[in-house]
Design an enzyme around this catalytic site. Structure first.
Site, short mmCIF file in Angstrom:
data_model
loop_
_atom_site.label_atom_id
_atom_site.label_comp_id
_atom_site.label_asym_id
_atom_site.label_seq_id
_atom_site.Cartn_x
_atom_site.Cartn_y
_atom_site.Cartn_z
N GLY A 236 -3.38 -7.67 0.12
CA GLY A 236 -2.65 -7.99 1.40
C GLY A 236 -3.54 -8.30 2.67
N THR A 237 -4.37 -6.99 2.88
CA THR A 237 -5.27 -7.15 4.09
C THR A 237 -6.30 -8.42 3.88
OG1 THR A 237 -5.39 -4.69 3.93
CG2 THR A 237 -7.26 -5.81 4.82
N HIS B 8 2.28 -5.40 -4.03
CA HIS B 8 2.75 -4.32 -4.04
C HIS B 8 3.87 -3.79 -3.23
CE1 HIS B 8 0.69 -1.88 -0.58
NE2 HIS B 8 0.06 -2.95 -0.89
N CYS C 211 -0.26 2.39 9.19
CA CYS C 211 -1.22 1.49 8.77
C CYS C 211 -2.55 1.92 9.10
CB CYS C 211 -0.95 0.20 9.40
SG CYS C 211 -0.78 0.08 11.06
#
Length: 382
Positions: free
Chosen positions: A73-74, A204, A327
């Site tokens: 995702g990053t 995820h 985060c």
């Protein structure tokens, strides 16, 4: 030894969906080869990857050529946001290549992946939020002119507040600034917002396998690969693709979207109960928008309680939750999201339900929580 029998941290990672598990095992046998090769195993892998892209595109209502798979995702956030900035600032596309080409505007409550990418690109400009965590649109309009890109998340990963993406998209369109939306927290749980040029998701988070991200880039958007690439204008998957992972992620997304209405309604009712019961405890701040929010998530902060101690004690009793900045690399750091909202930054806990969470688990948690909070306050001499 701890035993988190009741997992309440789905916002960090949702357990693998059965649809993803079955698909992953089947795809591992046939999706091992490089899909860019012309031999038989490569062609098989390409067919599987194309199928995964087609499933995601159909599920989200976008074009197949607007779907790219990434390694996380990053990475999806980086490619989506920085690709828009690179496309806008490229001299070949008419930019003056000046200061505006190195400036990215984002809300003060974006995920660290967004803030880090913006800081790496050049000048990052934060836009304030209200006490519920919603971006101040007038301030956004004031600071965004001439920016390389604008980033407004779909929903907050720590407190669940849904952002006014449609209104932000109108601001972006009026100013001619491309809009990036980090939808990692909401994809599979809420309808896709409108008006974006690029959008990122993380498998995820919706029950797909870890190590698979998705970035959607609108066909109309000016997007250029922001990292070293043989063809900066080519919209291709980033690196060697995880074919089996992409197919499993697509299967999980398709499944959770089919379940979205029923699961979301059940989760929202449980979170409403948790919010109401926790609010009855002394010296507590239940944060985020109570209505316009993610259905499965709530954060609350207790005065005079250490968040890490609270999470540790709850874990000892069989409940797995998150605390601190959700985060940050070091979660012991105070949450900058809560700080931006003006909320209590210490003693905070984020609870997020899995798709299978039920009333019995919630009741057990609510039965245990007051005693744990009281005990920790007593230890602190309060």
């Amino acid at each position: 030894m701890t035993n988190a029998a009741v997992y309440l941290d789905a916002a960090s990672a949702e357990p693998l969906h059965p649809a993803a598990r079955d698909t992953l095992l089947a795809a591992l046998e046939h999706g091992y080869a490089d899909p860019r090769r012309l031999h038989g195993p490569g062609r098989n892998a390409r067919l599987l990857l194309d199928n995964a892209r087609e499933v995601v595109a159909e599920a989200l209502g976008v074009r197949r050529d607007e779907v790219l798979f990434t390694s996380s995702g990053t990475r999806a956030v980086q490619l989506g946001l920085l690709g828009l900035a690179a496309g806008r600032s490229a001299p070949a596309l008419g930019s003056d290549g000046g200061r505006s080409g190195r400036r990215i505007v984002h809300t003060a409550v974006e995920h660290q992946a967004v803030t880090d990418a913006a800081a790496w690109w050049g000048e990052a400009v934060e836009v304030e939020v209200d006490p519920l965590g919603r971006v101040l649109l007038e301030q956004l309009r004031r600071v965004a002119p001439g920016a390389a890109a604008m980033a407004v998340q779909s929903a907050n990963h720590e407190v669940g507040t849904v952002q006014p993406v449609a209104a932000a998209a109108q601001v972006a369109a009026d100013l001619g600034v491309p809009l990036f939306v980090d939808a990692c927290a909401s994809l599979g749980r809420l309808p896709l917002p409108d008006g974006w040029d690029a959008l990122a998701g993380s498998a995820h988070k919706w029950g797909g396998p870890a190590g698979v991200g998705v970035v959607l880039v609108r066909h109309r958007a000016r997007w250029s690969h922001p990292f070293p690439s043989a063809d900066p204008l080519a919209r291709v998957d980033d690196g060697f693709p995880d074919v089996a992972g992409a197919l499993a992620a697509a299967a999980a997304l398709q499944a959770v979207l089919a379940e979205q209405e029923a699961v979301g309604a059940r989760q929202r009712a449980l979170i409403d109960l948790i919010r109401a019961r926790v609010a009855e405890l002394p010296d507590v701040d239940v944060v985020g928008d109570p209505e316009e929010r993610l259905p499965h998530l709530v954060t609350f902060s207790f005065l005079y309680v250490d968040g890490e101690a609270l999470v540790t004690e709850l874990d000892r009793l069989g409940f797995g939750l998150a605390s601190g900045s959700a985060c940050a690399t070091d979660t012991r750091e105070p949450s900058r999201v809560l700080a931006a909202m003006g909320a209590l930054t210490h003693g905070n806990v984020r609870l997020s339900l899995t798709r299978d969470a039920d009333r019995a688990e919630v009741d057990r948690f609510l039965e245990v929580l007051p005693g744990v909070v009281g005990s920790l306050r007593e230890r602190a001499g309060l």
